[in-house]
Scaffold this motif. Structure first.
Motif, PDB file in Angstrom:
ATOM      1  N   VAL A 231       0.859  -1.188   0.000  1.00 28.90           N
ATOM      2  CA  VAL A 231       0.000   0.000   0.000  1.00 28.90           C
ATOM      3  C   VAL A 231       0.890   1.230   0.000  1.00 28.90           C
ATOM      4  CG1 VAL A 231      -1.903  -1.138   1.211  1.00 28.90           C
ATOM      5  CG2 VAL A 231      -0.122   0.031   2.525  1.00 28.90           C
ATOM      6  N   PRO A 232       0.394   2.356  -0.497  1.00 20.20           N
ATOM      7  CA  PRO A 232       1.189   3.587  -0.437  1.00 20.20           C
ATOM      8  C   PRO A 232       1.195   4.185   0.959  1.00 20.20           C
ATOM      9  CG  PRO A 232      -0.938   4.045  -1.415  1.00 20.20           C
ATOM     10  CD  PRO A 232      -0.879   2.553  -1.215  1.00 20.20           C
ATOM     11  N   ILE A 233       2.176   5.006   1.227  1.00 20.80           N
ATOM     12  CA  ILE A 233       2.247   5.737   2.487  1.00 20.80           C
ATOM     13  C   ILE A 233       1.495   7.055   2.325  1.00 20.80           C
ATOM     14  CG2 ILE A 233       3.780   6.969   4.069  1.00 20.80           C
ATOM     15  CD1 ILE A 233       3.786   4.025   4.521  1.00 20.80           C
ATOM     16  N   LEU A 234       0.451   7.219   3.118  1.00 21.50           N
ATOM     17  CA  LEU A 234      -0.342   8.451   3.057  1.00 21.50           C
ATOM     18  C   LEU A 234       0.296   9.561   3.873  1.00 21.50           C
ATOM     19  CD1 LEU A 234      -3.915   6.911   3.466  1.00 21.50           C
ATOM     20  CD2 LEU A 234      -2.799   7.636   1.343  1.00 21.50           C
ATOM     21  N   GLY A 235       0.986   9.204   4.930  1.00 21.37           N
ATOM     22  CA  GLY A 235       1.604  10.211   5.778  1.00 21.37           C
ATOM     23  C   GLY A 235       2.555   9.575   6.767  1.00 21.37           C
ATOM     24  N   VAL A 236       3.503  10.372   7.225  1.00 16.40           N
ATOM     25  CA  VAL A 236       4.468   9.945   8.233  1.00 16.40           C
ATOM     26  C   VAL A 236       4.353  10.901   9.406  1.00 16.40           C
ATOM     27  CG1 VAL A 236       6.893   9.505   8.752  1.00 16.40           C
ATOM     28  CG2 VAL A 236       6.003   9.009   6.465  1.00 16.40           C
ATOM     29  N   ILE A 237       3.895  10.391  10.536  1.00 11.26           N
ATOM     30  CA  ILE A 237       3.669  11.218  11.721  1.00 11.26           C
ATOM     31  C   ILE A 237       4.844  11.035  12.668  1.00 11.26           C
ATOM     32  CG2 ILE A 237       2.064  11.807  13.549  1.00 11.26           C
ATOM     33  CD1 ILE A 237       0.950  12.053  10.697  1.00 11.26           C
ATOM     34  N   PRO A 238       5.539  12.110  13.002  1.00 12.56           N
ATOM     35  CA  PRO A 238       6.732  11.981  13.848  1.00 12.56           C
ATOM     36  C   PRO A 238       6.403  11.636  15.285  1.00 12.56           C
ATOM     37  CG  PRO A 238       6.262  14.292  13.432  1.00 12.56           C
ATOM     38  CD  PRO A 238       5.303  13.508  12.588  1.00 12.56           C
ATOM     39  N   PHE A 239       7.380  11.065  15.940  1.00 17.67           N
ATOM     40  CA  PHE A 239       7.273  10.711  17.360  1.00 17.67           C
ATOM     41  C   PHE A 239       7.919  11.813  18.190  1.00 17.67           C
ATOM     42  CE2 PHE A 239       9.205   8.818  21.144  1.00 17.67           C
ATOM     43  CZ  PHE A 239       8.113   8.200  21.711  1.00 17.67           C
ATOM     44  N   PHE A 240       7.261  12.204  19.284  1.00 12.88           N
ATOM     45  CA  PHE A 240       7.777  13.261  20.136  1.00 12.88           C
ATOM     46  C   PHE A 240       7.795  12.787  21.578  1.00 12.88           C
ATOM     47  CE2 PHE A 240       5.902  15.221  16.452  1.00 12.88           C
ATOM     48  CZ  PHE A 240       6.923  16.052  16.023  1.00 12.88           C
ATOM     49  N   LYS A 241       8.807  13.183  22.291  1.00 13.38           N
ATOM     50  CA  LYS A 241       9.045  12.612  23.625  1.00 13.38           C
ATOM     51  C   LYS A 241       8.359  13.345  24.765  1.00 13.38           C
ATOM     52  CE  LYS A 241      13.385  10.531  22.202  1.00 13.38           C
ATOM     53  NZ  LYS A 241      14.844  10.438  22.429  1.00 13.38           N
ATOM     54  N   PRO A 242       8.540  14.674  24.946  1.00 12.47           N
ATOM     55  CA  PRO A 242       7.954  15.326  26.131  1.00 12.47           C
ATOM     56  C   PRO A 242       6.433  15.321  26.079  1.00 12.47           C
ATOM     57  CG  PRO A 242       9.679  16.674  25.130  1.00 12.47           C
ATOM     58  CD  PRO A 242       9.341  15.601  24.154  1.00 12.47           C
ATOM     59  N   ALA A 243       5.792  14.524  26.931  1.00 13.75           N
ATOM     60  CA  ALA A 243       4.343  14.337  26.871  1.00 13.75           C
ATOM     61  C   ALA A 243       3.566  15.602  27.219  1.00 13.75           C
ATOM     62  CB  ALA A 243       3.931  13.197  27.802  1.00 13.75           C
ATOM     63  N   ASP A 244       4.157  16.505  27.967  1.00 15.69           N
ATOM     64  CA  ASP A 244       3.414  17.694  28.383  1.00 15.69           C
ATOM     65  C   ASP A 244       3.247  18.692  27.255  1.00 15.69           C
ATOM     66  OD1 ASP A 244       6.088  19.632  29.893  1.00 15.69           O
ATOM     67  OD2 ASP A 244       6.124  18.107  28.311  1.00 15.69           O
ATOM     68  N   ARG A 245       3.845  18.447  26.079  1.00 12.61           N
ATOM     69  CA  ARG A 245       3.737  19.402  24.977  1.00 12.61           C
ATOM     70  C   ARG A 245       2.818  18.886  23.878  1.00 12.61           C
ATOM     71  NH1 ARG A 245       9.507  21.628  23.193  1.00 12.61           N
ATOM     72  NH2 ARG A 245       8.084  22.781  21.855  1.00 12.61           N
ATOM     73  N   THR A 246       2.097  17.792  24.118  1.00 12.53           N
ATOM     74  CA  THR A 246       1.287  17.186  23.067  1.00 12.53           C
ATOM     75  C   THR A 246       0.259  18.170  22.513  1.00 12.53           C
ATOM     76  OG1 THR A 246       1.530  15.020  24.094  1.00 12.53           O
ATOM     77  CG2 THR A 246      -0.262  15.284  22.513  1.00 12.53           C
ATOM     78  N   SER A 247      -0.582  18.713  23.390  1.00 18.47           N
ATOM     79  CA  SER A 247      -1.658  19.596  22.927  1.00 18.47           C
ATOM     80  C   SER A 247      -1.101  20.834  22.249  1.00 18.47           C
ATOM     81  CB  SER A 247      -2.542  19.993  24.116  1.00 18.47           C
ATOM     82  OG  SER A 247      -3.128  18.845  24.694  1.00 18.47           O
ATOM     83  N   ARG A 248      -0.047  21.412  22.800  1.00 16.76           N
ATOM     84  CA  ARG A 248       0.520  22.622  22.230  1.00 16.76           C
ATOM     85  C   ARG A 248       1.055  22.373  20.825  1.00 16.76           C
ATOM     86  NH1 ARG A 248       5.131  25.485  25.632  1.00 16.76           N
ATOM     87  NH2 ARG A 248       5.804  23.327  25.570  1.00 16.76           N
ATOM     88  N   ASP A 249       1.728  21.242  20.618  1.00 13.00           N
ATOM     89  CA  ASP A 249       2.296  20.972  19.311  1.00 13.00           C
ATOM     90  C   ASP A 249       1.232  20.572  18.300  1.00 13.00           C
ATOM     91  OD1 ASP A 249       4.988  21.501  19.907  1.00 13.00           O
ATOM     92  OD2 ASP A 249       5.168  19.572  20.912  1.00 13.00           O
ATOM     93  N   LEU A 250       0.181  19.885  18.756  1.00 11.37           N
ATOM     94  CA  LEU A 250      -0.894  19.546  17.838  1.00 11.37           C
ATOM     95  C   LEU A 250      -1.631  20.792  17.363  1.00 11.37           C
ATOM     96  CD1 LEU A 250      -2.435  16.372  19.526  1.00 11.37           C
ATOM     97  CD2 LEU A 250      -1.249  16.476  17.335  1.00 11.37           C
TER      98      LEU A 250
END
Length: 548
Positions: free
Chosen positions: A285-304
């Motif tokens: 199948v083709p790759i539709l997207g590549v979502i990076p992995f991020f470590k500091p959990a407290d920044r999830t909402s801010r980065d999204l």
């Protein structure tokens, strides 16, 4: 319909053949790419396992140095013989083949038991403890005895016959006669830890062989074979072996082979996806997207929420790829699922719905995970009334018929289509967890609901449970135009993902492609890949992708 909301781009070469679009024959490009990938893959293994390779090579270097120090020194003494060949004429031409045959016979004769037995008797080697105890070739017992004082033979308990056999066998192992090319000269090499003994045995072997030739000449033809000692062996002053450089090279080569074998076995045991290319190859199948992995959990909402973050840019790329799946634009219904739990499919569905609604579209996100719903938690909304209530008609105020026929006062619709903080995005939660989720999803009410909602929303995104072990996702994939499989890096087994994709295809579901989630370039270091995350221009080092 959705395509008009994406800024137009020049796709003049998108539908052209490969040879026209790229200005070169497609076959040539494929061959060059294949060769380049092979070289990159080889280099990738070296980079990825560099510490393991370094450890093996260091161990090989130390072993080579240790061997050159511990192994007993070997000395080589050489005596030189010249054979007098009888002239044999065949058809008026001197036969050279007979000369070669005579020379080969002479080499075997020097190492024969006849010569060896006579030499053992003349030099009394069977009673020479030094000759019997010293090993003529490197061996484990010799190295252990030299290093730790263990090993060796107990000669005192051996009979004379056994001592003679031992002496004869040792003679054959240390004597190596070699013919000089295009001559009738034989060099008798003897390698032994004692240089004086090596010279003595070399001279003795040459003399015994020459004497035997003379004895045969007395009773032979008028043109007998003769042998003359040209050079007598002298005790060498320098050791022939071990050679430190050669020992180190050999152990380094062996260490390299051992490292390669270890890497091969470890790669066989590593059955997880490390790069998007592996997902494309295994799942077809083709790759539709590549979502990076991020470590500091407290920044999830801010980065999204940040439009310049790496994760936001990755999701916009995913949205664009879904939009241009076909000439008709993005599909009206998309199912988001994964092979197993905790691969981040719920997070992908949520963010993708938010990004499409940012285009001014009317989006509906349905939480179809009737076993372990997650979307109400992500949006901070209570899971009071939802999909299961519609399908089972448990709520008197909310019925499928009233929603489909428009015979409601708006209150019931508001209970089902929950408003979110994102304009244009509505959420249908899973509702009460039923005892028979598969029966509800396979019912005709579910297919009618999807058909009716498709006329009221620009895009419907189904957040599905995992594929393996459950029938829910394959059922929903039949109702959606296509499915996007979320595959997390270094988490799901390749065979499991292949089996999951096969389950979707077996129910005639269409797989749009895969979303490679939690991609950490550091984990895939050394793996050849052209899907590199280059979104750091926004200064984001982001937050941990949610494992839901």
């Amino acid at each position: 319909m959705l395509q008009r909301h994406i800024a137009s781009a020049d796709h003049s070469g998108a539908n052209l053949p490969a040879e026209v679009a790229y200005g070169a024959p497609a076959g040539t490009l494929d061959m060059e790419e294949e060769k380049r990938i092979d070289l990159l893959a080889l280099l990738g293994y070296v980079i990825r396992w560099r510490w393991l390779i370094a450890i093996f090579l260091l161990a090989g270097l130390l072993l080579g140095l240790a061997y050159s120090v511990i192994a007993p020194k070997m000395y080589q003494a050489t005596a030189r013989l010249e054979l007098t060949m009888p002239m044999i004429v065949e058809g008026g031409v001197v036969s050279s083949s007979r000369d070669r045959l005579t020379l080969m016979n002479a080499l075997e004769h020097v190492k024969s038991s006849r010569v060896g037995q006579r030499l053992v008797t003349q030099l009394n080697l069977a009673q020479n403890d030094e000759f019997l105890r010293l090993e003529g070739n490197p061996s484990l017992s010799k190295i252990l005895r030299r290093a730790f004082g263990i090993g060796g033979r107990d000669l005192s308990s051996m009979s004379e016959e056994r001592l003679e056999r031992l002496a004869l066998g040792k003679y054959k192992s240390i004597v190596n006669p070699v013919a000089k090319r295009d001559t009738s000269i034989i060099d008798i090499h003897v390698r032994f830890p004692d240089p004086e003994m090596a010279a003595l045995i070399a001279n003795g072997a040459a003399q015994v062989y020459a004497n035997q030739i003379r004895e045969f000449a007395v009773v032979s033809s008028p043109q007998p074979l003769g042998a003359e000692i040209l050079e007598r062996a002298v005790a060498p002053g320098a050791a022939y072996a071990p050679q430190r450089t050669l020992s180190v090279l050999v152990t380094l080569v062996l260490a390299g082979l051992a490292a390669a074998a270890t890497i091969f076995l470890m790669e066989l045991m590593n059955n997880k996806f490390m790069t998007p290319e592996q997902v494309e190859s295994e799942l077809n199948v083709p790759i539709l997207g590549v979502i990076p992995f991020f470590k500091p959990a407290d920044r999830t909402s801010r980065d999204l929420d940040s439009p310049t973050s790496a994760i936001s840019e990755a999701y916009r790329s995913l949205r664009t790829n879904l939009t241009f799946l076909s000439s008709n634009g993005a599909p009206r219904t998309v199912a988001i699922t994964s092979t197993e739990a905790a691969e981040g499919s719920s997070s992908v569905a949520r963010k993708l719905a938010q990004d499409f609604s940012a285009l001014g579209l009317n989006i509906l996100l349905i939480d179809c995970n009737l076993r372990y719903p997650k979307q109400h938690f992500l949006f901070g909304i209570e899971n009071l009334t939802g999909l299961s209530d519609l399908l089972s008609n448990n709520d008197d105020d909310v019925s499928l018929s009233s929603l489909l026929n428009g015979k409601n006062d708006g209150r019931s619709a508001a209970k089902v289509f929950r408003e979110t903080s994102t304009p244009g995005l509505k959420l249908m939660t899973a509702g009460a967890i039923p005892s028979n989720p598969v029966d509800l999803l396979a019912s005709s009410r579910m297919s009618k609901l999807v058909a009716a909602l498709s006329d009221h929303f620009d895009l419907i995104i189904f957040d599905c449970p995992p594929i393996l072990g459950l029938a829910d996702a394959p059922l929903i994939s039949r109702l959606a135009e296509g499915t996007a499989m979320v595959v997390s890096q270094k988490q799901v087994a390749r065979k499991s993902a292949v089996h999951a994709a096969l389950r979707i295809r077996r129910v005639n579901g269409r797989i749009f492609g895969a979303v490679f989630n939690k991609y950490d370039a550091g984990r895939s270091e050394g793996y050849p890949s052209h899907h590199r995350i280059l979104y750091d221009y926004g200064g984001c080092q982001g937050a941990d992708s949610e494992n839901i």
